[in-house]
Design a protein around this motif. Structure first.
Motif, mmCIF file in Angstrom:
data_model
loop_
_atom_site.group_PDB
_atom_site.id
_atom_site.type_symbol
_atom_site.label_atom_id
_atom_site.label_comp_id
_atom_site.label_asym_id
_atom_site.label_seq_id
_atom_site.Cartn_x
_atom_site.Cartn_y
_atom_site.Cartn_z
ATOM 1 N N LYS A 167 0.871 -1.278 -0.096
ATOM 2 C CA LYS A 167 0.003 -0.189 -0.261
ATOM 3 C C LYS A 167 0.656 1.221 -0.087
ATOM 4 O O LYS A 167 0.438 2.279 0.117
ATOM 5 N N GLY A 168 2.087 1.154 -0.217
ATOM 6 C CA GLY A 168 2.913 2.173 -0.326
ATOM 7 C C GLY A 168 3.694 2.660 1.286
ATOM 8 O O GLY A 168 4.214 3.712 1.280
ATOM 9 N N TYR A 169 3.221 1.908 2.185
ATOM 10 C CA TYR A 169 3.595 2.584 3.547
ATOM 11 C C TYR A 169 5.262 2.469 3.618
ATOM 12 O O TYR A 169 5.770 3.330 4.195
ATOM 13 N N GLY A 170 5.923 1.281 3.102
ATOM 14 C CA GLY A 170 7.347 1.451 3.245
ATOM 15 C C GLY A 170 8.061 2.615 2.785
ATOM 16 O O GLY A 170 8.825 3.231 3.197
ATOM 17 N N ARG A 171 7.522 2.892 1.352
ATOM 18 C CA ARG A 171 8.120 4.036 0.637
ATOM 19 C C ARG A 171 7.521 5.420 1.304
ATOM 20 O O ARG A 171 8.798 6.298 1.828
ATOM 21 N N ALA A 172 6.604 5.482 1.886
ATOM 22 C CA ALA A 172 6.061 6.585 2.641
ATOM 23 C C ALA A 172 6.855 6.692 4.173
ATOM 24 O O ALA A 172 7.227 8.004 4.526
ATOM 25 N N ILE A 173 7.086 5.611 4.863
ATOM 26 C CA ILE A 173 7.854 5.704 5.819
ATOM 27 C C ILE A 173 9.317 6.250 5.885
ATOM 28 O O ILE A 173 9.760 6.871 6.498
ATOM 29 N N LEU A 174 9.897 5.669 4.791
ATOM 30 C CA LEU A 174 11.377 5.716 4.421
ATOM 31 C C LEU A 174 11.402 7.128 4.048
ATOM 32 O O LEU A 174 12.278 8.099 4.528
ATOM 33 N N SER A 175 10.556 7.672 3.183
ATOM 34 C CA SER A 175 10.653 9.162 2.907
ATOM 35 C C SER A 175 10.613 10.058 4.060
ATOM 36 O O SER A 175 11.107 11.117 4.018
ATOM 37 N N TRP A 176 9.506 10.026 4.744
ATOM 38 C CA TRP A 176 9.297 10.555 6.212
ATOM 39 C C TRP A 176 10.429 10.688 7.050
ATOM 40 O O TRP A 176 10.774 11.688 7.555
ATOM 41 N N PHE A 177 10.933 9.450 7.017
ATOM 42 C CA PHE A 177 12.522 9.282 7.965
ATOM 43 C C PHE A 177 13.567 9.999 7.375
ATOM 44 O O PHE A 177 14.017 10.795 8.251
ATOM 45 N N ILE A 178 13.611 10.270 5.987
ATOM 46 C CA ILE A 178 14.699 11.080 5.502
ATOM 47 C C ILE A 178 14.373 12.356 5.598
ATOM 48 O O ILE A 178 15.217 13.189 5.833
ATOM 49 N N ASN A 179 13.194 12.787 5.511
ATOM 50 C CA ASN A 179 13.038 14.370 5.547
ATOM 51 C C ASN A 179 12.725 14.887 7.081
ATOM 52 O O ASN A 179 13.179 16.004 7.049
ATOM 53 N N HIS A 180 12.751 13.912 7.999
ATOM 54 C CA HIS A 180 12.554 14.531 9.367
ATOM 55 C C HIS A 180 13.914 13.995 10.105
ATOM 56 O O HIS A 180 14.012 14.432 11.374
ATOM 57 N N SER A 181 14.974 13.441 9.559
ATOM 58 C CA SER A 181 16.181 13.045 10.091
ATOM 59 C C SER A 181 16.972 14.302 10.140
ATOM 60 O O SER A 181 17.163 15.184 9.376
ATOM 61 N N THR A 182 17.873 14.519 11.216
ATOM 62 C CA THR A 182 18.835 15.347 11.462
ATOM 63 C C THR A 182 20.200 14.867 11.444
ATOM 64 O O THR A 182 21.310 15.458 11.620
ATOM 65 N N CYS A 183 20.417 13.549 10.846
ATOM 66 C CA CYS A 183 21.658 12.910 10.627
ATOM 67 C C CYS A 183 21.994 13.453 9.100
ATOM 68 O O CYS A 183 21.230 14.019 8.363
ATOM 69 N N LYS A 184 23.348 13.278 9.152
ATOM 70 C CA LYS A 184 24.019 13.602 7.812
ATOM 71 C C LYS A 184 23.995 12.476 6.823
ATOM 72 O O LYS A 184 23.981 12.637 5.789
ATOM 73 N N ALA A 185 23.673 11.405 7.415
ATOM 74 C CA ALA A 185 23.698 10.186 6.430
ATOM 75 C C ALA A 185 22.731 9.217 7.178
ATOM 76 O O ALA A 185 22.618 8.951 8.612
ATOM 77 N N ILE A 186 22.013 8.202 6.368
ATOM 78 C CA ILE A 186 21.410 7.225 6.971
ATOM 79 C C ILE A 186 21.902 5.732 6.051
ATOM 80 O O ILE A 186 22.085 6.039 4.914
ATOM 81 N N GLU A 187 22.114 4.904 6.907
ATOM 82 C CA GLU A 187 22.690 3.629 6.352
ATOM 83 C C GLU A 187 21.641 2.558 6.849
ATOM 84 O O GLU A 187 20.860 2.547 7.635
ATOM 85 N N LEU A 188 21.766 1.360 5.826
ATOM 86 C CA LEU A 188 21.001 0.168 6.166
ATOM 87 C C LEU A 188 21.706 -0.938 5.231
ATOM 88 O O LEU A 188 22.387 -0.482 4.276
#
Length: 141
Positions: free
Chosen positions: A87-108
């Motif tokens: 239903k697009g939740y994975g994409r939406a959650i990651l986009s939200w996380f990227i947009n709200h992160s105060t970090c300089k990078a995200i790793e996974l």
């Protein structure tokens, strides 16, 4: 979509174990990795203090496990409850996380056989390494 993160509790372990088995077993099987229920349980408990339920409109749709170390956020796990998948939740959650992160990078890391790899790449993550089973990805903010 806007999301809320709420800390998981010890009482949630059986739910989280079931969620992990239902969302990850297929990917481990494709990688020819056999995990017992106890192996899955140990992975649920790993970094437990960094685990949150993801709510959308007060409805539990998944789990996000991440931690901030210095200026890097490490996503250990993102699992969407099976009835909410596709239903697009994975994409939406990651986009939200990227947009709200105060970090300089995200790793996974992602299992090489996991179809989520395409999602991560489409969101701007790039491969920075790999091991026998996983690709190591990074998104610079």
């Amino acid at each position: 979509m806007d999301f809320t993160l709420i800390k998981v509790k010890e009482d949630d372990i059986l739910f989280l174990l079931d969620l992990r088995i239902n969302t990850m077993s297929e990917h481990f099987e494709k990688a020819n990795v056999s995990l017992s229920t106890n192996d899955h349980l140990e992975l649920v408990k790993e970094n437990f203090e960094c685990m949150y339920f993801v709510l959308c409109d007060d409805k539990k749709i998944g789990m996000l496990k991440y931690e901030e170390t210095g200026c890097v956020c490490k996503i250990h796990q993102l699992q969407i409850i099976p009835r909410h998948q596709g239903k697009g939740y994975g994409r939406a959650i990651l986009s939200w996380f990227i947009n709200h992160s105060t970090c300089k990078a995200i790793e996974l890391n992602v299992l090489k056989q996991n179809r989520a790899l395409e999602l991560y790449l489409s969101l701007g993550f790039v491969r920075v390494g790999e091991d026998k089973y996983e690709y190591h990805l990074r998104h610079k903010l």
